[in-house]
Design a protein around this motif. Sequence first.
Motif, PDB file in Angstrom:
ATOM      1  N   MET A   1      16.099  18.099  36.449  1.00 13.85           N
ATOM      2  CA  MET A   1      15.664  17.934  37.801  1.00 13.85           C
ATOM      3  C   MET A   1      16.034  18.925  38.895  1.00 13.85           C
ATOM      4  O   MET A   1      15.818  18.942  40.017  1.00 13.85           O
ATOM      5  CB  MET A   1      15.955  16.520  38.366  1.00 13.85           C
ATOM      6  CG  MET A   1      15.442  15.432  37.459  1.00 13.85           C
ATOM      7  SD  MET A   1      13.671  15.399  37.433  1.00 13.85           S
ATOM      8  CE  MET A   1      12.990  15.389  39.315  1.00 13.85           C
ATOM      9  N   SER A   2      17.026  19.751  38.285  1.00 13.46           N
ATOM     10  CA  SER A   2      17.570  20.817  39.341  1.00 13.46           C
ATOM     11  C   SER A   2      16.725  22.168  39.443  1.00 13.46           C
ATOM     12  O   SER A   2      16.520  22.522  38.452  1.00 13.46           O
ATOM     13  CB  SER A   2      18.913  21.209  38.801  1.00 13.46           C
ATOM     14  OG  SER A   2      19.623  22.505  39.424  1.00 13.46           O
ATOM     15  N   PRO A   3      16.278  22.523  40.538  1.00 12.13           N
ATOM     16  CA  PRO A   3      15.398  23.698  40.664  1.00 12.13           C
ATOM     17  C   PRO A   3      16.308  24.987  40.305  1.00 12.13           C
ATOM     18  O   PRO A   3      15.720  25.883  39.695  1.00 12.13           O
ATOM     19  CB  PRO A   3      15.195  23.901  42.103  1.00 12.13           C
ATOM     20  CG  PRO A   3      15.225  22.483  42.513  1.00 12.13           C
ATOM     21  CD  PRO A   3      16.460  21.966  41.828  1.00 12.13           C
ATOM     22  N   THR A   4      17.531  24.994  40.362  1.00 10.44           N
ATOM     23  CA  THR A   4      18.376  26.134  40.003  1.00 10.44           C
ATOM     24  C   THR A   4      18.490  26.085  38.112  1.00 10.44           C
ATOM     25  O   THR A   4      18.142  27.372  37.682  1.00 10.44           O
ATOM     26  CB  THR A   4      19.878  25.874  40.538  1.00 10.44           C
ATOM     27  OG1 THR A   4      19.787  25.925  41.694  1.00 10.44           O
ATOM     28  CG2 THR A   4      20.532  27.321  39.868  1.00 10.44           C
TER      29      THR A   4
ATOM     30  N   ALA B   1      16.290  24.984  36.233  1.00 11.90           N
ATOM     31  CA  ALA B   1      14.815  25.121  35.977  1.00 11.90           C
ATOM     32  C   ALA B   1      14.684  26.478  36.066  1.00 11.90           C
ATOM     33  O   ALA B   1      13.778  27.172  35.247  1.00 11.90           O
ATOM     34  CB  ALA B   1      13.863  24.320  36.768  1.00 11.90           C
ATOM     35  N   ALA B   2      15.074  27.205  37.195  1.00  6.54           N
ATOM     36  CA  ALA B   2      15.038  28.689  37.157  1.00  6.54           C
ATOM     37  C   ALA B   2      15.715  29.478  36.068  1.00  6.54           C
ATOM     38  O   ALA B   2      14.949  30.579  35.563  1.00  6.54           O
ATOM     39  CB  ALA B   2      15.303  29.380  38.596  1.00  6.54           C
TER      40      ALA B   2
ATOM     41  N   LYS C   1      13.781  29.302  32.826  1.00  5.70           N
ATOM     42  CA  LYS C   1      12.298  29.922  32.959  1.00  5.70           C
ATOM     43  C   LYS C   1      12.761  31.439  32.720  1.00  5.70           C
ATOM     44  O   LYS C   1      11.866  32.165  32.107  1.00  5.70           O
ATOM     45  CB  LYS C   1      11.541  29.886  34.382  1.00  5.70           C
ATOM     46  CG  LYS C   1      10.441  30.712  34.755  1.00  5.70           C
ATOM     47  CD  LYS C   1       9.723  30.193  35.875  1.00  5.70           C
ATOM     48  CE  LYS C   1       8.650  30.880  35.915  1.00  5.70           C
ATOM     49  NZ  LYS C   1       7.805  30.981  37.111  1.00  5.70           N
TER      50      LYS C   1
END
Length: 351
Positions: free
Chosen positions: A211-214, A216-217, A220
Motif C-alpha cells: 500500500m506504500s507508494p514509495t 511500489a515505486a 517497479k
Amino acid sequence: MHIKETFPELYRIRRRPLSIEGVRSRLTNKRGREFWQSLEELASSEEFEELLHREFPQHASEWDEGTDRRTFLKLMGASLALAGLAGCSYQPPETVVPYVRQPEEIVPGKALYFATAMPWTGGATPLLVRSNMGRPTKVEGNDLHPASLGAADVFAQASILSLYDPDRSETIVNRGEMRTYTSFLGEIATALEGQRTKNGAGLRILTETVMSPTLAAQLKDITTRFPGARFHQWEPAGTNNARTGTRQAAGDFATPIYNFAAADRVLALDSNFLECGPGSLRYARDFASRRRTSDGDERETSRLYAVETTPTNTGFFADNRLAVRPSEFNAVVSAIAAGVGAAASSPLTFA
C-alpha cells in the motif's frame, strides 16, 4: 465417576438405613419454607454433622483470635530490616549523556504529535501518534482526516504494543543466523549482478499487499531493470475475493467507497464493515448517524440486514440476521439476487 469414588464418606452414610421417625420429629415443629440438599442433612445425624465438620481443614470452624501486637511488631521490624538491606545493594554507575546537537522540536516533558497511517489490505487508517522524548506512547485517530474523524479502532490502539514487543525482529536473519545489514547488501548485490545477464529470469519477490507508494515505486524500478523478474503478493486473510468481484462488476480493479449516511437499507453479505477494514471507522460513524433520531431530521431510520457464516459485530447490530453454513451461502446470495431482479446462478437449497 460414582459417588462411591468421589465422596466415599457420604456414600457410607447413605448406605446405612435412615431413621424416618427422626426425620418426622424434626419436621413436627417446623414452620415456613426450609430447604435441604439431602435427607441426611434433614435428619442431622451425628455422623453427617461430623462429616460436615471434617470437610473443612482442621480448626477452620473455630474462631481465630488473630496475631497479637507483639508478634505484629516483630514481623514489621523484620520486614523493614530486610528492605533496608535490599536498598544497600550495589548499583552499577549510570551516565546521563546530553544531546550533542539537540533537535529543536524536542523539549523534555513536552510531547510531540505526528500524523501517520496504519496500512490495511486495501487502504490505510489515518492516525495521530504522541511521542515522548522520541518514544511513541499513544495512538489516536486523526480528527482532520475524513476517513477516521478522530476515531481509532482496537487494532490501532494495540499497534503501539508491537513497537515494544520483546520478540520483535531486531536484526536481519538469514537461514536462522543473525546477519548485519552490510552483509545483506553485499550478498544481494552479488546475487543481482549474476541476474543481469539473464534479465532477472531467476529473481522472485514475495511480499504482502503493498500500500506504500514509495515501496511500489521501488518494486517497479526493480522490474524495469530486470524484465524477467516476477513480483508476487500474498495475504493469509486478504481481500482477493472482494477485489475479484469488484473487477467483475466494474471491469477493473477498484476500491469501492460506501456512503452509509445516505442508505435506507443495508445488506451485509458476510461483511464486517463496522469493525474491520480501512473504512470501518467512517462507515461506523455514518451508519450510526442514521440510527439516531434527531430533531429536524426527516430521514427514516436505516435498516441493516446481515447474512453471515461467522458471528460478527456487524451481525450483532443487524435488525435481521441470517446465519447460514458456508456451503449454503452461494445459494442464499443467488436467491437474494433473483429477488431484486438479478440473475441467480443456483437455486436456494438448505442442507
